[in-house]
Design an enzyme around this catalytic site. Structure first.
Site, short mmCIF file in Angstrom:
data_model
loop_
_atom_site.label_atom_id
_atom_site.label_comp_id
_atom_site.label_asym_id
_atom_site.label_seq_id
_atom_site.Cartn_x
_atom_site.Cartn_y
_atom_site.Cartn_z
CG HIS A 158 -0.11 0.03 2.51
ND1 HIS A 158 0.45 1.19 3.01
CD2 HIS A 158 0.27 -0.95 3.36
CE1 HIS A 158 1.12 0.91 4.11
NE2 HIS A 158 1.04 -0.38 4.35
CD GLU A 189 2.15 -5.60 7.97
OE1 GLU A 189 2.26 -6.79 7.60
OE2 GLU A 189 2.98 -4.72 7.64
#
Ligand SMILES: *[C@@H]1O[C@H](CO)[C@@H](O)[C@H](O)[C@H]1NC(C)=O
Ligand SMILES: *[C@@H]1O[C@H](CO)[C@@H](O)[C@H](O)[C@H]1NC(C)=O
Length: 400
Positions: A106, A210
């Protein structure tokens, strides 16, 4: 789901949890096929490598498949690579398959900006446990303007790779449920000339989020929130309304994260019509008499090119699972890997699941850290239990 079991046990305050996963008689082993991308070469320095400098890192070379195809002279490197990918799949045994996996980190999020602002020790030991400050939110952090422009760079690069190289766009898209990854994928793949039979309709997958520390940036928003942002995107089966994995009390170990990354890859590779676990591939893959679908365009293949939009820690975990050398990505960067998957039979037996762990944090600033952990103000010694300072309040999402 295994992880929810772990998370539920973790909230009961157990510090070491081991549960027996169901026994598998088949597992998939993954390897990185080297020699195709610069990122696989030990001589490539990840800290200076720019994925937009030449074909995402694709090495200019001839392939085995070129020798079997007289008409490759006018093709671009990416066009020939795609033929090679089809060729590898066609000429592999039934229990072996190959995919090109693009992993995108990202763009910069507010949690990344906050870490730079407060400094890593203070961030890790105190500020990361808060949902934000009075002006910025880092709970399920959104993209900063810099993060948006990093995602636009990826978008523009895909566009130019298509214009110049006729690159094969991904056949399937997967994305982490965290806001920063969702928005990065949206910006990257919106408005590209994608083929009609492979539109950008990503599947949101918990397995690619994550690594779950106690930081609030690892806590996701609800499924309804994601649906309200991107109504036509899809979710993996069993995706829960609320985040049942992040606890804020225990952190996922590297081993536990690798298990979840592996499960997510297993799911993707098992779904391929011809990949591991596929039931009915004809024995003669080279197109002998009676073999119906061999037109040289991989019709018996599915989803040869995969896109995963995730995070630095998660991509590092996937790279470990597929045996790639460590390759740190800056925010917004993309890495392609040619992955070979082989189904292997293993004796039945219980498999121990990796444990989650507690880590110390400070209950007030200032906080700093040494190699051995957080150093807190004398009035606020490090603690390892109880819910962090920030509490459970979920800030209002930023409209997109
Ligand atoms: C909040 O944190 C951000 C860093 O993400 C910083 O830029 C900003 O100045 C902080 N706001 C206050 C009021 O301290
Ligand atoms: C990206 O998000 C915007 C806002 O929700 C939406 O209008 C657009 O269609 C999205 N693009 C894709 C490809 O999902």
């Amino acid at each position: 789901m295994k992880l929810s079991t772990l998370a539920a046990s973790a909230t009961l305050g157990l510090s070491a949890i081991a549960t027996a996963a169901p026994s598998h008689s088949k597992t998939i082993t993954y390897t990185t096929v080297k020699g195709y991308f610069l990122q696989d070469e030990p001589s490539t320095d990840p800290s200076t490598f720019d994925y937009t400098s030449h074909n995402f890192g694709l090495i200019d070379r001839r392939y085995d498949s070129d020798k079997h195809d007289p008409n490759t002279r006018d093709l671009t490197q990416w066009e020939r690579f795609h033929r090679e990918l089809e060729y590898l799949n066609k000429h592999s045994p039934q229990h072996v398959s190959y995919k090109l996996v693009f992993m995108g980190r990202h763009g910069e999020g507010w949690h990344n900006a906050a870490e730079s602002y407060f400094g890593t020790p203070g961030w890790n030991c105190y500020y990361s446990l808060l949902p934000g400050n009075t002006t910025h939110t880092w709970f399920d952090a959104d993209l900063t303007p810099e993060g948006v422009s990093q995602a636009s760079i990826a978008h523009t690069y895909w566009q130019s790779q298509y214009a110049e190289q006729n690159i094969h766009f991904p056949d399937a898209y997967y994305v982490s449920p965290m806001t920063r990854a969702l928005k990065t994928a949206n910006i990257t793949f919106s408005g590209l000339p994608l083929p009609l039979d492979a539109p950008f309709i990503p599947e949101v997958k918990e397995g690619f989020r994550e690594g779950m520390s106690m930081h609030t940036c690892d806590h996701r928003r609800s499924k309804s929130y994601i649906e309200s942002l991107f109504p036509w995107w899809t979710f993996e089966e069993g995706f829960t309304e609320e985040d049942e994995l992040w606890t804020g009390v225990t952190a996922e170990t590297e081993e536990a994260q690798d298990e979840r990354s592996r499960d997510a890859l297993d799911d993707i590779f098992s779904r391929s019509r011809r990949g591991p676990f596929w039931k009915s591939k004809p024995a003669d893959v080279c197109g002998g008499p009676g073999h119906d679908h061999d037109h040289g365009h991989g019709e018996d293949e599915k989803d040869l090119v995969i896109s995963i939009t995730a995070h630095s820690g998660e991509i590092a975990s996937i790279l470990r699972v597929i045996g790639h050398q460590p390759f740190g990505l800056s925010t917004g960067a993309v890495i392609p890997v040619l992955v070979r998957a082989e189904e292997v039979k293993e004796p039945d037996g219980p498999t121990a699941s990796a444990t989650w762990t507690h880590s110390a944090y400070c209950t007030a600033p200032p906080a700093t850290s040494t190699a051995s952990g957080c150093v807190c103000a004398a009035s606020a010694p490090p603690v390892t239990s109880g819910f962090p300072v920030g509490g459970t309040t979920v800030p209002t999402p930023t409209p997109f």
